[in-house]
Design an enzyme around this catalytic site. Structure first.
Site, mmCIF file in Angstrom:
data_model
loop_
_atom_site.group_PDB
_atom_site.id
_atom_site.type_symbol
_atom_site.label_atom_id
_atom_site.label_comp_id
_atom_site.label_asym_id
_atom_site.label_seq_id
_atom_site.Cartn_x
_atom_site.Cartn_y
_atom_site.Cartn_z
ATOM 1 N N LYS A 114 0.829 -1.211 0.000
ATOM 2 C CA LYS A 114 0.000 0.000 0.000
ATOM 3 C C LYS A 114 0.862 1.259 0.000
ATOM 4 C CE LYS A 114 -4.394 -1.563 1.913
ATOM 5 N NZ LYS A 114 -5.418 -1.354 2.942
ATOM 6 N N LYS A 196 -4.659 -11.173 -6.493
ATOM 7 C CA LYS A 196 -5.844 -11.257 -5.641
ATOM 8 C C LYS A 196 -6.970 -10.387 -6.207
ATOM 9 C CE LYS A 196 -6.409 -8.884 -1.809
ATOM 10 N NZ LYS A 196 -6.525 -8.320 -0.463
ATOM 11 N N LYS A 199 -10.758 -4.861 -4.249
ATOM 12 C CA LYS A 199 -11.741 -3.807 -4.478
ATOM 13 C C LYS A 199 -11.094 -2.543 -5.004
ATOM 14 C CE LYS A 199 -12.152 -3.321 0.547
ATOM 15 N NZ LYS A 199 -13.115 -3.502 1.620
HETATM 16 P P1 AMP Z 1 -10.943 -5.897 3.111
HETATM 17 O O1 AMP Z 1 -12.112 -5.830 2.215
HETATM 18 O O2 AMP Z 1 -9.627 -5.723 2.411
HETATM 19 O O3 AMP Z 1 -11.097 -5.060 4.364
HETATM 20 O O4 AMP Z 1 -10.929 -7.391 3.606
HETATM 21 C C1 AMP Z 1 -11.966 -7.894 4.369
HETATM 22 C C2 AMP Z 1 -11.795 -9.377 4.551
HETATM 23 O O5 AMP Z 1 -11.950 -10.046 3.287
HETATM 24 C C3 AMP Z 1 -10.434 -9.795 5.076
HETATM 25 O O6 AMP Z 1 -10.629 -10.880 5.962
HETATM 26 C C4 AMP Z 1 -9.694 -10.248 3.844
HETATM 27 O O7 AMP Z 1 -8.735 -11.204 4.147
HETATM 28 C C5 AMP Z 1 -10.820 -10.837 2.982
HETATM 29 N N1 AMP Z 1 -10.548 -10.725 1.541
HETATM 30 C C6 AMP Z 1 -10.349 -9.581 0.821
HETATM 31 N N2 AMP Z 1 -10.105 -9.861 -0.480
HETATM 32 C C7 AMP Z 1 -10.167 -11.220 -0.606
HETATM 33 C C8 AMP Z 1 -10.002 -12.144 -1.712
HETATM 34 N N3 AMP Z 1 -9.726 -11.737 -2.948
HETATM 35 N N4 AMP Z 1 -10.141 -13.470 -1.443
HETATM 36 C C9 AMP Z 1 -10.427 -13.896 -0.205
HETATM 37 N N5 AMP Z 1 -10.586 -13.095 0.862
HETATM 38 C C10 AMP Z 1 -10.452 -11.766 0.683
#
Ligand code: AMP
Ligand code: TRP
Length: 336
Positions: A114, A196, A199
């Protein structure tokens, strides 16, 4: 009562990566650990570690809360709340920074990723963020923390901080364990299966957002990058794109790889993708409907108020007790 804690940042649009890696897993865990209490929060303080528009942030917080609930969370053993509404999170974040070393934070891969993307300069909070996250978890003495694969390193650090403090001051914190789903922990981008699904990816075709319309969902799956072979077989090494679609399917249907391979023995990618489109649409449309109902209802605020009330009390007690243990403030008579 044993507790399970997790949070999601209110940034970007929620996609099926986050859903399958985190929220859906959470829903499954609520059934499995029905005797645990679940603290689930919108990590808005974490969203401040990179630039974000205030109006947008406000809107996202409420939307994310509604979306969480729409995904089918059980309300009986759940406290859903907004992180910044409970000051103990900021307090705890600071206190844990006092037990976290620069070298540890410098090793965090998410920070390194980041930090590279920041054009206005790197906020110091982006660097200390893992201490805030550790605080989110240790405040509630979490037994388990369900997260996707990308949060493993932060969890490991949380455990180290907890153990370090316990060693010095006695049993202050429960040392939490990560719960990473076997399937769905790392859903990959639909346009680049080596990355990955994120978003923040500029390419909207790389993901399916939870609120995408039906035709978009089908289109995104149809155009997902796969190899030129036509055998429907799970093979992460040689068929990363197709295997990612397998993962999405299995995380939703709980089928085995073999069952799917057998079902497509005489069929090709086209059928597989069409069916997956149907499966994802059927999974997401009911969520979207509930989401719209919840977003305009007073019910959501009521749930967030109740969540806040319960979490606030537990968190404040933990801060009080930690302040005492650390020798902060003045000596006071213990309550009760
Ligand atoms: P975030 O949206 O980055 O705050 O992530 C929220 C949760 O979703 C965290 O537990 C991440 O590890 C999981 N997560 C985010 N992106 C992915 C992805 N592409 N595959 C699986 N888990 C994800
Ligand atoms: N850092 C997590 C993410 O970016 C979100 C988060 C913040 C979290 N605090 C947490 C997850 C506590 C689990 C527990 O995905």
């Amino acid at each position: 009562m044993k507790t399970i804690v997790s949070g999601i940042q209110p940034t970007g649009s929620l996609n099926i990566g986050t859903y399958l890696g985190s929220i859906k897993n959470f829903v499954k865990l609520q059934q499995k650990y029905s005797d645990h209490h679940f603290y689930l929060f919108i990590a808005d303080l974490h969203a401040m570690t990179t630039p974000i528009d205030a109006k947008k942030l406000r809107k996202k917080i409420k939307e994310l809360a509604a979306l969480y609930l729409a995904c089918g969370l059980e309300r009986d053993n759940l406290s859903l709340f907004i992180q910044s509404e409970i000051p103990a999170h900021s307090q705890m974040g600071y206190l844990l920074q006092c037990f976290t070393y620069m070298g540890e934070l410098e090793r965090m891969t998410q920070y390194k990723d980041k930090a590279q993307k920041q054009s206005e300069g790197i906020r110091s909070s982006l660097f200390t963020y893992p201490a805030l996250m550790a605080g989110d978890i240790l405040l509630y003495d979490a037994e388990y923390v369900p997260v996707g694969d990308d949060q493993k390193q932060h969890l490991e650090l949380t455990r180290n901080i907890a153990e370090r403090i316990n060693q010095r001051y006695g049993e202050v914190f429960k040392v939490p364990k990560p719960l990473i789903p076997k399937i769905g922990a790392r859903i990959m981008s639909l346009t680049d299966p080596m990355r990955k699904m994120s978003k923040s990816d500029e390419n909207v075709k790389s993901r399916i957002n939870l609120l995408d319309e039906e035709n978009i969902i089908r289109k995104r799956i149809k155009s997902a990058v796969t190899d030129s072979d036509q055998t429907v077989r799970y093979d992460k090494q040689n068929k990363p794109g197709l295997s990612n679609l397998f993962d999405i399917r299995i995380a939703i249907t709980d089928e085995s790889v073999k069952e799917i391979e057998d079902a497509y023995a005489d069929k090709g990618y086209k059928d597989f993708k069409e069916d997956l489109g149907e499966i994802v649409v059927n999974e997401l449309l009911p969520i979207q409907k509930r989401y719209r109902e919840l977003l305009d209802s007073g019910e959501l605020d009521q749930i967030l108020d109740e969540g806040k009330q319960r979490a606030e009390k537990i968190a404040a007690e933990k801060i009080d007790s930690l302040n005492r243990i650390l020798g902060l403030g003045r000596k006071r008579k213990q309550k009760g």
